[in-house]
Scaffold this motif. Structure first.
Motif, short mmCIF file in Angstrom:
data_model
loop_
_atom_site.label_atom_id
_atom_site.label_comp_id
_atom_site.label_asym_id
_atom_site.label_seq_id
_atom_site.Cartn_x
_atom_site.Cartn_y
_atom_site.Cartn_z
N LEU A 181 104.13 3.15 -25.22
CA LEU A 181 102.63 2.62 -25.58
C LEU A 181 102.33 3.42 -26.77
CD1 LEU A 181 99.96 1.36 -24.35
CD2 LEU A 181 99.28 3.67 -23.66
N ALA A 182 101.74 2.35 -28.01
CA ALA A 182 101.30 2.83 -29.18
C ALA A 182 100.13 2.11 -29.68
CB ALA A 182 102.53 2.51 -30.08
N THR A 183 99.45 2.96 -30.46
CA THR A 183 98.18 2.46 -31.15
C THR A 183 98.46 1.85 -32.58
OG1 THR A 183 97.41 4.67 -31.76
CG2 THR A 183 96.73 3.61 -29.89
N PHE A 184 99.62 2.39 -32.90
CA PHE A 184 100.10 2.00 -34.56
C PHE A 184 101.28 1.34 -34.30
CE2 PHE A 184 102.37 3.07 -38.80
CZ PHE A 184 101.23 2.75 -39.32
N PRO A 185 101.12 -0.05 -34.85
CA PRO A 185 102.15 -1.05 -34.79
C PRO A 185 103.64 -0.44 -35.18
CG PRO A 185 100.42 -2.05 -35.81
CD PRO A 185 100.17 -0.68 -35.83
N GLY A 186 103.48 0.39 -36.42
CA GLY A 186 105.00 0.72 -37.03
C GLY A 186 105.70 1.51 -35.98
N GLU A 197 96.04 -2.92 -28.88
CA GLU A 197 95.38 -3.55 -29.88
C GLU A 197 93.95 -3.26 -30.08
OE1 GLU A 197 96.17 -6.09 -32.01
OE2 GLU A 197 97.90 -7.14 -31.34
N GLY A 198 93.75 -2.82 -31.29
CA GLY A 198 92.16 -2.30 -31.51
C GLY A 198 91.87 -0.97 -31.11
N ALA A 199 93.03 -0.13 -30.38
CA ALA A 199 92.57 1.23 -30.12
C ALA A 199 92.48 1.94 -31.33
CB ALA A 199 93.60 1.67 -29.00
N LEU A 200 93.41 1.89 -32.21
CA LEU A 200 93.34 2.82 -33.55
C LEU A 200 91.96 2.64 -34.46
CD1 LEU A 200 94.89 5.02 -34.78
CD2 LEU A 200 96.08 3.42 -35.99
N ALA A 201 91.78 1.19 -34.62
CA ALA A 201 90.48 0.98 -35.37
C ALA A 201 89.36 1.53 -34.56
CB ALA A 201 90.56 -0.44 -35.43
N LEU A 230 90.85 0.78 -24.39
CA LEU A 230 91.72 -0.05 -24.71
C LEU A 230 93.23 0.43 -24.17
CD1 LEU A 230 90.36 -1.19 -28.09
CD2 LEU A 230 90.54 -2.62 -26.24
N ALA A 231 93.47 1.65 -24.61
CA ALA A 231 94.84 2.26 -24.31
C ALA A 231 95.33 2.08 -22.95
CB ALA A 231 95.08 3.72 -24.90
N VAL A 232 94.36 2.51 -21.99
CA VAL A 232 94.48 2.44 -20.58
C VAL A 232 94.74 1.16 -20.11
CG1 VAL A 232 93.61 3.03 -18.31
CG2 VAL A 232 93.28 4.62 -20.17
N GLU A 233 93.79 0.21 -20.74
CA GLU A 233 94.00 -1.24 -20.02
C GLU A 233 95.21 -1.82 -20.64
OE1 GLU A 233 92.83 -4.37 -18.09
OE2 GLU A 233 91.62 -2.54 -18.46
N ALA A 234 95.88 -1.30 -21.63
CA ALA A 234 97.51 -1.97 -22.31
C ALA A 234 98.33 -1.30 -21.41
CB ALA A 234 97.36 -1.54 -23.80
N SER A 235 97.91 0.01 -21.01
CA SER A 235 99.09 0.55 -20.21
C SER A 235 99.50 -0.07 -18.88
CB SER A 235 98.84 1.99 -20.09
OG SER A 235 97.86 2.26 -19.14
N ARG A 236 98.44 -0.75 -18.43
CA ARG A 236 98.69 -1.72 -17.13
C ARG A 236 99.83 -2.50 -17.10
NH1 ARG A 236 94.16 0.02 -14.03
NH2 ARG A 236 92.23 0.18 -15.33
N ARG A 237 100.04 -3.06 -18.56
CA ARG A 237 101.31 -3.95 -18.53
C ARG A 237 102.57 -3.23 -18.48
NH1 ARG A 237 98.14 -5.31 -23.33
NH2 ARG A 237 99.69 -4.93 -24.66
N LEU A 238 102.69 -1.89 -18.31
CA LEU A 238 103.81 -1.03 -18.31
C LEU A 238 104.11 -0.35 -16.79
CD1 LEU A 238 103.37 0.89 -21.69
CD2 LEU A 238 104.91 -1.15 -20.99
N ALA A 239 103.50 -1.04 -15.70
CA ALA A 239 103.26 -0.48 -14.55
C ALA A 239 104.83 -0.62 -13.90
CB ALA A 239 102.24 -0.90 -13.55
N ASP A 240 105.37 -1.64 -14.32
CA ASP A 240 106.64 -1.71 -13.61
C ASP A 240 107.92 -0.96 -14.41
OD1 ASP A 240 106.83 -2.98 -16.08
OD2 ASP A 240 107.86 -4.90 -15.27
N CYS A 241 107.62 -0.06 -15.32
CA CYS A 241 108.42 0.59 -16.03
C CYS A 241 108.75 2.06 -14.89
CB CYS A 241 108.06 1.13 -17.36
SG CYS A 241 108.06 -0.16 -18.33
N GLY A 266 103.22 7.09 -27.63
CA GLY A 266 103.88 7.08 -28.83
C GLY A 266 102.96 7.62 -30.00
N GLN A 267 101.83 8.07 -29.80
CA GLN A 267 100.93 8.84 -30.85
C GLN A 267 100.51 10.17 -30.22
OE1 GLN A 267 100.78 5.27 -31.43
NE2 GLN A 267 101.99 5.69 -33.12
N PHE A 268 100.37 11.11 -31.19
CA PHE A 268 99.82 12.33 -30.78
C PHE A 268 98.36 12.09 -30.45
CE2 PHE A 268 102.42 16.21 -32.04
CZ PHE A 268 103.69 15.46 -32.06
N SER A 269 97.65 11.20 -30.93
CA SER A 269 96.27 10.84 -30.64
C SER A 269 95.99 10.42 -29.25
CB SER A 269 95.64 9.96 -31.62
OG SER A 269 96.52 8.99 -32.12
N LEU A 270 97.03 10.00 -28.66
CA LEU A 270 97.18 9.49 -27.15
C LEU A 270 97.30 10.36 -26.15
CD1 LEU A 270 99.19 6.02 -27.79
CD2 LEU A 270 96.89 6.09 -26.93
#
Length: 212
Positions: A116-121, A142-146, A159-170, A176-180
Motif C-alpha cells: 500500500l502506497a500513497t506515492f506512485p513511484g 489515490e488522493g491520499a498524499l494530496a 483513503l488509505a484504509v479504503e484502498a487497503s481493503r483491496r489487499l484483504a486476500d494477501c 510503503g510510506q513512513f507517513s502511513l
C-alpha cells in the motif's frame, strides 16, 4: 548514544521516524536532512535520473561529514540512488527505508504481500526489493498524499484504509510510506491481515547494527 542522519524526500516523513526512535530507542542524536524537491522531480520525470543519484550522494557525503554513525533514508521510491550512497560509505550502515520491514515480512512467512502506497513511484521502485518467491500486489491510495499535503490527515487515513481493503486476500500488507505508519492499526482492522510499517522495523535494525 548514536548519531544518525535521517534523509527525507517527503516533508511528512520526519515525525513518524522520530516517534519510532522515541518509542524503541530513545536518547539518540538524530539529524534530519530534507530535499522535498526530489519527490516532485521524480513525479515530473517519471524515472530516476543520474542527476538525482548525484544529489543523493551529495546528501550522503554531507551526513558522513557531520560524524554520523549511520544513515537512514525514508524515501521509498529511490532505491538505486540509496544503493549508490551505500557504495560510497561501505563502512557505515546505510539503510533503505524498506529493507528492515521486508526482512520482518520474510521472517513472518508471508508469500503474497500487499504493498500500500500513497506515492506512485514507490509502486515501481519497491517491488524489486522483495526476494524471488514473494508476490507483491501493488495498491495506490489515490488522493491520499494530496490530502496529507493539504493538511487533511483524516481524509488521508480514510483513503488509505479504503484502498487497503483491496489487499484483504494477501498474506500480509506492507505500508510503503513512513507517513502511513500511523494507519497500521486501522488497516489491520479493515483487512484482518498482519500489517508491517517501515519506521519501527528500521529503528529495530539500526539498534541491532549499532549495538544499542
Amino acid at each position: 548514544m548514536a548519531r544518525i542522519t535521517l534523509i527525507h524526500a517527503l516533508r511528512h516523513s520526519p515525525p513518524p521516524i522520530e516517534a519510532a526512535f522515541a518509542a524503541l530507542w530513545p536518547g539518540q542524536t538524530l539529524m534530519n536532512l530534507m530535499d522535498d524537491s526530489l519527490s516532485a522531480d521524480l513525479a515530473r520525470e517519471g524515472k530516476l535520473t543520474p542527476g538525482m543519484t548525484e544529489r543523493f550522494r551529495t546528501l550522503g557525503r554531507y551526513a558522513a561529514g557531520t560524524g554520523s554513525q549511520a544513515i537512514l533514508f525514508t524515501c521509498s521510491a529511490f532505491g538505486p540512488c540509496i544503493e549508490a550512497v551505500a557504495a560510497d560509505h561501505a563502512g557505515m550502515p546505510v539503510l533503505k527505508p524498506n529493507e528492515a520491514m521486508i526482512e520482518e515480512i520474510i521472517a513472518s512467512g508471508a508469500k503474497r504481500v500487499g504493498l500500500l502506497a500513497t506515492f506512485p513511484g514507490t509502486l515501481t521502485s519497491m517491488p524489486p526489493e522483495f526476494p524471488a518467491g514473494i508476490e507483491v500486489v501493488p495498491c495506490l491510495a489515490e488522493g491520499a498524499l494530496a490530502a496529507l499535503d493539504a493538511g487533511d490527515v483524516a481524509e488521508h487515513d480514510r483513503l488509505a484504509v479504503e484502498a487497503s481493503r483491496r489487499l484483504a486476500d494477501c498474506d500480509a500488507i506492507a505500508l510503503g510510506q513512513f507517513s502511513l505508519a500511523h494507519v497500521a492499526p486501522m488497516v489491520e482492522q479493515a483487512t484482518g491481515r498482519p500489517v508491517f510499517s517501515t519506521p519501527g522495523s528500521a529503528v529495530r535494525k539500526l539498534r541491532r547494527m549499532l549495538g544499542g
